[in-house]
Design an enzyme around this catalytic site. Structure first.
Site, PDB file in Angstrom:
ATOM      1  N   GLU A 120       0.820  -1.214   0.000  1.00  0.00           N
ATOM      2  CA  GLU A 120       0.000   0.000   0.000  1.00  0.00           C
ATOM      3  C   GLU A 120       0.854   1.263   0.000  1.00  0.00           C
ATOM      4  O   GLU A 120       0.566   2.228  -0.719  1.00  0.00           O
ATOM      5  CB  GLU A 120      -0.910   0.011   1.234  1.00  0.00           C
ATOM      6  N   VAL A 123       2.121   3.249  -3.269  1.00  0.00           N
ATOM      7  CA  VAL A 123       1.243   3.898  -4.248  1.00  0.00           C
ATOM      8  C   VAL A 123       0.781   5.276  -3.796  1.00  0.00           C
ATOM      9  O   VAL A 123       1.116   6.289  -4.413  1.00  0.00           O
ATOM     10  CB  VAL A 123       0.027   3.005  -4.579  1.00  0.00           C
ATOM     11  N   LYS A 196       3.574   4.005  -9.929  1.00  0.00           N
ATOM     12  CA  LYS A 196       2.372   3.886  -9.107  1.00  0.00           C
ATOM     13  C   LYS A 196       1.162   3.508  -9.950  1.00  0.00           C
ATOM     14  O   LYS A 196       0.321   2.697  -9.538  1.00  0.00           O
ATOM     15  CB  LYS A 196       2.123   5.194  -8.361  1.00  0.00           C
TER      16      LYS A 196
END
Length: 329
Positions: A120, A123, A196
């Protein structure tokens, strides 16, 4: 849990220290058991006995339950994650470039070893966008995704507009404040949001998209005159990352400057903030905003992934047509 889960931490820079410091403030059944760094003799805000410069001191330690990878070098990061998965050690990574460049191999390794990898913090920093796509929004087809994914570029463009600065002066100030690296190419030339966007493509559309397949333009060509012209029209120039399927079903991906109107959801995302707008088939457009980088915003995203892995929650990749669940051993 009957005992504290022991973490092997690779890297003790901005993200590694942020994660470590947040963990020290929490009453959780977790502890950082070892920290692998390049120079174990450098003064750091952690007990000296935790530090090592040998990867095997973590990878071969039978007490380690989980690996957190937060180093900046791409290929060493991949080697660490690969070796960890092959040893059935769940991994949390914050290395966006490594993940984007090696995504197919990492997906295959998760399946082969039945060992999960979460990322997580790679990004959106503090924006839990992968979690949202993977769990609460798993049933919702994504129609399109637009985002501001690079805080450095967004800060520079905001300062050019608000202060009337040239691009060069705004970049210099961003470097002074620590928002931009000495070599800012990854940020200002659009590579960072491409990495990303590659990860978002997998979770939003089920497509493993190589960064090289994303159309990319940075902000280095944006002049103070263009900023003033946009301002005179009531518009703002932002570096926008986009994902959308075309009429033939192919996924189109791009990163580049766009002139936004005041009614655009991303128009008000300023300074170093990030924002992600997801258009969903049933519930319509939704906007998620937050700090996209920094020690604590990214560190808390890493901790969130660690806690999910403690609960046995691997990514489900629900948007992929052919998938097999990754079972946490």
């Amino acid at each position: 849990m009957d005992r504290r889960l022991k973490i092997g931490l690779f890297g003790f820079g901005t993200v590694g220290q942020g994660f470590y410091q947040i963990l020290q403030e929490q009453q959780l059944p977790l502890e950082v058991h070892r920290i692998c760094v390049r120079n174990p003799h450098k003064e750091r805000p952690a007990p000296q006995e935790l530090l090592t410069c040998e990867a095997r001191d973590i990878l071969e330690d039978p007490e380690i339950d989980l690996v957190v990878e937060a180093i900046s070098e791409t290929e060493p990061a991949f080697s660490i994650v690969r070796e960890s998965l092959l040893r059935w050690l769940p991994v949390v990574s914050a290395s966006k470039k490594m993940l984007a460049l090696h995504l197919p191999e990492l997906l295959a390794l998760q399946q082969e070893t039945s060992t999960p990898l979460r990322y997580e913090g790679a990004v959106g920093g503090a924006i839990p966008i992968l979690h949202l796509l993977d769990e609460p929004l798993r049933h919702e087809p994504v129609l399109s995704l637009r985002a501001i994914l690079n805080g450095t570029s967004n800060y520079i463009l905001s300062q050019m507009r608000q202060q009337g600065w040239s691009y060069a002066h705004a970049l210099q100030e961003a470097q002074r404040l620590g928002f931009a690296e000495a070599d800012p190419a990854a940020d200002v030339e659009g590579y960072d949001p491409c990495y990303k966007l590659s990860l978002l493509a997998l979770h939003a559309f089920g497509t493993a998209l190589a960064p090289a397949d994303i159309t990319r333009t940075g902000i280095t060509g944006i002049s103070a005159g263009q900023i003033r012209e946009a301002e005179a029209q009531g518009r703002r120039i932002k570096l926008i990352a986009r994902l959308q399927r075309d009429a033939g079903g192919s996924l189109q991906a791009s990163v580049g400057p766009e002139w936004l109107e005041p009614d655009d959801a991303l128009w008000g995302i300023e300074q170093e903030l990030n924002g992600v707008e997801v258009a969903l088939k049933y519930s319509g457009p939704q906007l998620f905003t937050g700090r996209g980088a920094g020690a604590r915003p990214t560190g808390t995203a890493v901790l969130s992934d660690v806690l999910k892995l403690m609960e046995g929650r691997a990514y489900a990749y629900p948007k992929q047509e052919k998938r097999h669940p990754i079972v946490v051993a």
